[in-house]
Design a protein around this motif. Structure first.
Motif, PDB file in Angstrom:
ATOM      1  N   ALA A 194       0.841  -1.197   0.000  1.00 24.92           N
ATOM      2  CA  ALA A 194       0.000   0.000   0.000  1.00 24.92           C
ATOM      3  C   ALA A 194       0.878   1.250   0.000  1.00 24.92           C
ATOM      4  CB  ALA A 194      -0.928   0.007   1.207  1.00 24.92           C
ATOM      5  N   PHE A 195       0.987   1.900  -1.158  1.00 25.02           N
ATOM      6  CA  PHE A 195       1.811   3.105  -1.259  1.00 25.02           C
ATOM      7  C   PHE A 195       0.948   4.298  -0.853  1.00 25.02           C
ATOM      8  CE2 PHE A 195       4.237   6.535  -3.079  1.00 25.02           C
ATOM      9  CZ  PHE A 195       5.545   6.104  -2.999  1.00 25.02           C
ATOM     10  N   SER A 196       0.829   4.500   0.462  1.00 22.28           N
ATOM     11  CA  SER A 196      -0.008   5.574   1.009  1.00 22.28           C
ATOM     12  C   SER A 196       0.841   6.823   1.235  1.00 22.28           C
ATOM     13  CB  SER A 196      -0.641   5.128   2.331  1.00 22.28           C
ATOM     14  OG  SER A 196      -1.199   6.219   3.015  1.00 22.28           O
ATOM     15  N   ILE A 197       0.528   7.878   0.511  1.00 23.28           N
ATOM     16  CA  ILE A 197       1.283   9.124   0.655  1.00 23.28           C
ATOM     17  C   ILE A 197       1.186   9.657   2.080  1.00 23.28           C
ATOM     18  CG2 ILE A 197       1.425  11.540  -0.084  1.00 23.28           C
ATOM     19  CD1 ILE A 197       0.479  10.692  -2.823  1.00 23.28           C
ATOM     20  N   LYS A 198      -0.019   9.644   2.640  1.00 28.12           N
ATOM     21  CA  LYS A 198      -0.208  10.162   3.990  1.00 28.12           C
ATOM     22  C   LYS A 198       0.578   9.358   5.017  1.00 28.12           C
ATOM     23  CE  LYS A 198      -4.729  12.377   3.533  1.00 28.12           C
ATOM     24  NZ  LYS A 198      -6.134  12.419   4.030  1.00 28.12           N
ATOM     25  N   ARG A 199       0.560   8.026   4.900  1.00 25.37           N
ATOM     26  CA  ARG A 199       1.289   7.193   5.872  1.00 25.37           C
ATOM     27  C   ARG A 199       2.786   7.429   5.771  1.00 25.37           C
ATOM     28  NH1 ARG A 199       3.808   2.367   6.542  1.00 25.37           N
ATOM     29  NH2 ARG A 199       3.585   1.729   4.369  1.00 25.37           N
ATOM     30  N   ILE A 200       3.294   7.553   4.556  1.00 24.74           N
ATOM     31  CA  ILE A 200       4.722   7.800   4.370  1.00 24.74           C
ATOM     32  C   ILE A 200       5.113   9.151   4.970  1.00 24.74           C
ATOM     33  CG2 ILE A 200       6.510   8.258   2.637  1.00 24.74           C
ATOM     34  CD1 ILE A 200       5.081   6.179   0.843  1.00 24.74           C
ATOM     35  N   LEU A 201       4.298  10.174   4.713  1.00 27.04           N
ATOM     36  CA  LEU A 201       4.579  11.507   5.256  1.00 27.04           C
ATOM     37  C   LEU A 201       4.520  11.505   6.780  1.00 27.04           C
ATOM     38  CD1 LEU A 201       2.518  13.672   2.731  1.00 27.04           C
ATOM     39  CD2 LEU A 201       5.014  13.500   2.862  1.00 27.04           C
ATOM     40  N   CYS A 202       3.498  10.833   7.335  1.00 32.44           N
ATOM     41  CA  CYS A 202       3.385  10.757   8.796  1.00 32.44           C
ATOM     42  C   CYS A 202       4.580  10.027   9.410  1.00 32.44           C
ATOM     43  CB  CYS A 202       2.089  10.047   9.188  1.00 32.44           C
ATOM     44  SG  CYS A 202       0.660  11.139   9.269  1.00 32.44           S
ATOM     45  N   SER A 203       5.020   8.963   8.749  1.00 29.51           N
ATOM     46  CA  SER A 203       6.174   8.201   9.256  1.00 29.51           C
ATOM     47  C   SER A 203       7.434   9.052   9.264  1.00 29.51           C
ATOM     48  CB  SER A 203       6.394   6.945   8.397  1.00 29.51           C
ATOM     49  OG  SER A 203       5.303   6.063   8.499  1.00 29.51           O
ATOM     50  N   ILE A 204       7.611   9.874   8.244  1.00 34.00           N
ATOM     51  CA  ILE A 204       8.765  10.771   8.186  1.00 34.00           C
ATOM     52  C   ILE A 204       8.699  11.785   9.331  1.00 34.00           C
ATOM     53  CG2 ILE A 204       9.859  12.627   6.855  1.00 34.00           C
ATOM     54  CD1 ILE A 204       9.021  11.093   4.320  1.00 34.00           C
ATOM     55  N   ILE A 205       7.526  12.351   9.534  1.00 33.13           N
ATOM     56  CA  ILE A 205       7.352  13.346  10.616  1.00 33.13           C
ATOM     57  C   ILE A 205       7.649  12.725  11.973  1.00 33.13           C
ATOM     58  CG2 ILE A 205       5.648  14.773  11.826  1.00 33.13           C
ATOM     59  CD1 ILE A 205       4.287  15.160   9.054  1.00 33.13           C
ATOM     60  N   GLU A 206       7.081  11.538  12.239  1.00 33.25           N
ATOM     61  CA  GLU A 206       7.282  10.871  13.526  1.00 33.25           C
ATOM     62  C   GLU A 206       8.740  10.506  13.753  1.00 33.25           C
ATOM     63  OE1 GLU A 206       2.832   8.867  14.024  1.00 33.25           O
ATOM     64  OE2 GLU A 206       4.556   7.586  13.582  1.00 33.25           O
ATOM     65  N   SER A 207       9.398  10.082  12.671  1.00 31.37           N
ATOM     66  CA  SER A 207      10.807   9.688  12.791  1.00 31.37           C
ATOM     67  C   SER A 207      11.689  10.881  13.138  1.00 31.37           C
ATOM     68  CB  SER A 207      11.274   9.055  11.482  1.00 31.37           C
ATOM     69  OG  SER A 207      12.628   8.664  11.558  1.00 31.37           O
ATOM     70  N   ILE A 208      11.381  12.042  12.579  1.00 34.98           N
ATOM     71  CA  ILE A 208      12.228  13.220  12.788  1.00 34.98           C
ATOM     72  C   ILE A 208      11.938  13.914  14.114  1.00 34.98           C
ATOM     73  CG2 ILE A 208      12.805  15.523  11.918  1.00 34.98           C
ATOM     74  CD1 ILE A 208      12.418  14.446   9.096  1.00 34.98           C
ATOM     75  N   ILE A 209      10.644  14.113  14.414  1.00 34.61           N
ATOM     76  CA  ILE A 209      10.314  14.901  15.616  1.00 34.61           C
ATOM     77  C   ILE A 209      10.177  14.030  16.865  1.00 34.61           C
ATOM     78  CG2 ILE A 209       9.102  16.577  14.177  1.00 34.61           C
ATOM     79  CD1 ILE A 209       6.469  15.522  15.315  1.00 34.61           C
ATOM     80  N   GLY A 210      10.084  12.707  16.687  1.00 39.06           N
ATOM     81  CA  GLY A 210       9.954  11.823  17.846  1.00 39.06           C
ATOM     82  C   GLY A 210       8.621  11.937  18.540  1.00 39.06           C
ATOM     83  N   GLY A 211       7.601  12.305  17.815  1.00 44.03           N
ATOM     84  CA  GLY A 211       6.260  12.425  18.385  1.00 44.03           C
ATOM     85  C   GLY A 211       5.220  11.911  17.418  1.00 44.03           C
ATOM     86  N   LYS A 212       4.002  11.785  17.892  1.00 48.03           N
ATOM     87  CA  LYS A 212       2.925  11.240  17.076  1.00 48.03           C
ATOM     88  C   LYS A 212       2.449  12.273  16.058  1.00 48.03           C
ATOM     89  CE  LYS A 212      -1.536   8.882  17.443  1.00 48.03           C
ATOM     90  NZ  LYS A 212      -1.118   7.845  16.505  1.00 48.03           N
ATOM     91  N   CYS A 213       2.143  11.801  14.849  1.00 44.88           N
ATOM     92  CA  CYS A 213       1.627  12.656  13.786  1.00 44.88           C
ATOM     93  C   CYS A 213       0.111  12.540  13.760  1.00 44.88           C
ATOM     94  CB  CYS A 213       2.221  12.231  12.441  1.00 44.88           C
ATOM     95  SG  CYS A 213       1.503  13.072  11.034  1.00 44.88           S
ATOM     96  N   ASP A 214      -0.577  13.629  14.080  1.00 44.55           N
ATOM     97  CA  ASP A 214      -2.040  13.621  14.141  1.00 44.55           C
ATOM     98  C   ASP A 214      -2.698  14.296  12.948  1.00 44.55           C
ATOM     99  OD1 ASP A 214      -2.203  12.339  16.677  1.00 44.55           O
ATOM    100  OD2 ASP A 214      -1.647  14.226  17.639  1.00 44.55           O
ATOM    101  N   ALA A 215      -1.921  14.937  12.115  1.00 41.87           N
ATOM    102  CA  ALA A 215      -2.491  15.671  10.981  1.00 41.87           C
ATOM    103  C   ALA A 215      -3.113  14.704   9.977  1.00 41.87           C
ATOM    104  CB  ALA A 215      -1.406  16.503  10.300  1.00 41.87           C
ATOM    105  N   LEU A 216      -4.271  15.063   9.443  1.00 40.51           N
ATOM    106  CA  LEU A 216      -4.971  14.217   8.484  1.00 40.51           C
ATOM    107  C   LEU A 216      -5.013  14.841   7.092  1.00 40.51           C
ATOM    108  CD1 LEU A 216      -8.016  13.078  10.669  1.00 40.51           C
ATOM    109  CD2 LEU A 216      -5.944  11.782  10.135  1.00 40.51           C
ATOM    110  N   ASP A 217      -4.878  16.135   7.022  1.00 41.14           N
ATOM    111  CA  ASP A 217      -4.954  16.836   5.747  1.00 41.14           C
ATOM    112  C   ASP A 217      -3.651  16.679   4.969  1.00 41.14           C
ATOM    113  OD1 ASP A 217      -6.539  18.940   4.113  1.00 41.14           O
ATOM    114  OD2 ASP A 217      -4.504  19.756   4.261  1.00 41.14           O
ATOM    115  N   LEU A 218      -3.750  16.263   3.721  1.00 47.52           N
ATOM    116  CA  LEU A 218      -2.568  15.998   2.912  1.00 47.52           C
ATOM    117  C   LEU A 218      -1.713  17.236   2.741  1.00 47.52           C
ATOM    118  CD1 LEU A 218      -0.863  14.160   1.131  1.00 47.52           C
ATOM    119  CD2 LEU A 218      -2.409  14.674  -0.783  1.00 47.52           C
ATOM    120  N   ASP A 219      -2.335  18.368   2.516  1.00 47.78           N
ATOM    121  CA  ASP A 219      -1.577  19.599   2.319  1.00 47.78           C
ATOM    122  C   ASP A 219      -0.758  19.965   3.557  1.00 47.78           C
ATOM    123  OD1 ASP A 219      -1.080  22.017   0.571  1.00 47.78           O
ATOM    124  OD2 ASP A 219      -1.866  23.002   2.364  1.00 47.78           O
ATOM    125  N   VAL A 220      -1.354  19.766   4.724  1.00 47.19           N
ATOM    126  CA  VAL A 220      -0.657  20.045   5.988  1.00 47.19           C
ATOM    127  C   VAL A 220       0.557  19.128   6.125  1.00 47.19           C
ATOM    128  CG1 VAL A 220      -0.825  19.974   8.511  1.00 47.19           C
ATOM    129  CG2 VAL A 220      -2.721  20.883   7.153  1.00 47.19           C
TER     130      VAL A 220
END
Length: 334
Positions: A194-220
């Motif tokens: 499943a090549f999910s753009i949102k999941r990949i972006l959230c994983s990158i955010i969580e990996s860098i900031i060390g916190g949970k990614c709660d944003a749901l909007d793709l643009d955000v």
């Protein structure tokens, strides 16, 4: 602690497989599958705890695995208690039939959850990896020379058959000390089918900031990742990428990749992405350079690998078993 619990649960599963009650309950095949899965997970957890994992996304993943193991341990305890209670009584009483059905359903759910979390990670679970020294050297050299001097983002695909060692090779590169010292940020993401753009972006955010990614909007999400990567020389691994096709509607497409790539381009000079895939179409869509083809191990490397599993690291090989082992290797080595 996790290793100790896994050891107990693993032994209980093996005991249940050998017990006739597993057959009577109709859960023997489920238990056997769980035993194999737990053996693999145990190696990953041991390696992760030994390395004192600090990456947020990997810590969450590991905790989820541990939570499922605790639930499985409770189920096995119930099976053991019920096994003793049913001795001498009919297995076909309504109450016993309901129990068997409930246990089967709960094991099915546990199996499903394990399958969901059997994603790859950056940890190398094997005590020693054979036959990938040259491959690792070539890819690391590419990252430290050609890619480092490149003004645009470098995307280097590794292409090979399933199970041939693409993830292991990516792990070796990711954990190489020269790679670690060359990049400001390292990120590992298992993409899978499943090549999910949102999941990949959230994983990158969580990996860098060390916190949970709660944003749901793709643009955000796109803006946040661009902000986090801007001006950094980063190294990103996208492991196990699949192509979008009729049977796999959620796989990679050119449109999805264009969306992600527009954000990934904001990194500084030398930023690189390593992609592993079994599909040459994926390599053509994502790659900025010629794909790295990964082939099977040599006969000698296959033998060394087989010997590690058959005899262990600290045990001497039994001379009378060597010819048998080498015959097996000839038949199964890719």
């Amino acid at each position: 602690m996790a290793e100790a619990l896994l050891g107990v649960v693993f032994e209980n599963l093996l005991s249940l497989v050998q017990n006739e009650i597993a057959t009577t309950f109709g859960i023997k095949s489920k238990v056997e599958k769980l035993s194999t899965t737990l053996d693999l997970i145990k190696a990953v957890l041991e390696d992760a705890e030994h390395k004192q994992v600090t990456d947020r996304s990997n810590k969450v993943w590991l905790q989820q695995l541990k939570d499922v193991v605790y639930v499985l341990d409770d189920i096995l305890d119930e099976c053991s208690i019920e096994s003793g209670r049913l001795r001498g009584s009919s297995y076909f009483k309504p109450k016993n039939i309901i129990f068997r059905r409930e246990i089967g359903q709960r094991l099915e759910e546990i199996t499903r959850r394990f399958d969901e979390w059997r994603q790859t990670s950056s940890f190398i679970a094997e005590p020693k990896v054979f036959g990938r020294e040259d491959d690792t050297k070539k890819i690391v050299e590419f990252l430290l020379t050609q890619a480092r001097d490149c003004e645009i983002l470098s995307v280097y695909p590794i292409v090979g058959l399933g199970g041939i060692g693409k993830t292991t090779l990516a792990q070796l590169v990711y954990n190489d000390v020269r790679v670690s010292s060359n990049f400001n940020t390292k990120i590992w993401i298992c993409v899978s089918d499943a090549f999910s753009i949102k999941r990949i972006l959230c994983s990158i955010i969580e990996s860098i900031i060390g916190g949970k990614c709660d944003a749901l909007d793709l643009d955000v999400l796109l803006r946040k990742v661009k902000e986090l990567l801007k001006g950094k020389r980063y190294f990103l691994v996208l492991d196990d990428v699949w192509n979008k096709m009729q049977q796999l509607a959620f796989g990679l497409s050119q449109e999805k990749w264009n969306t992600l790539k527009s954000v990934f381009m904001c990194g500084s000079k030398g930023s690189s992405i390593l992609v592993s895939t079994r599909d040459e179409v994926v390599a053509a869509i994502m790659g900025t350079c010629q794909a790295y083809p990964l082939y099977g191990l040599s006969d000698n490397e296959c033998w060394l690998l087989f010997k590690q599993y058959a005899f262990g690291n600290d045990k001497e090989e039994r001379e009378e078993l060597v010819p048998i082992g080498k015959d097996i290797v000839k038949n199964v080595c890719i």
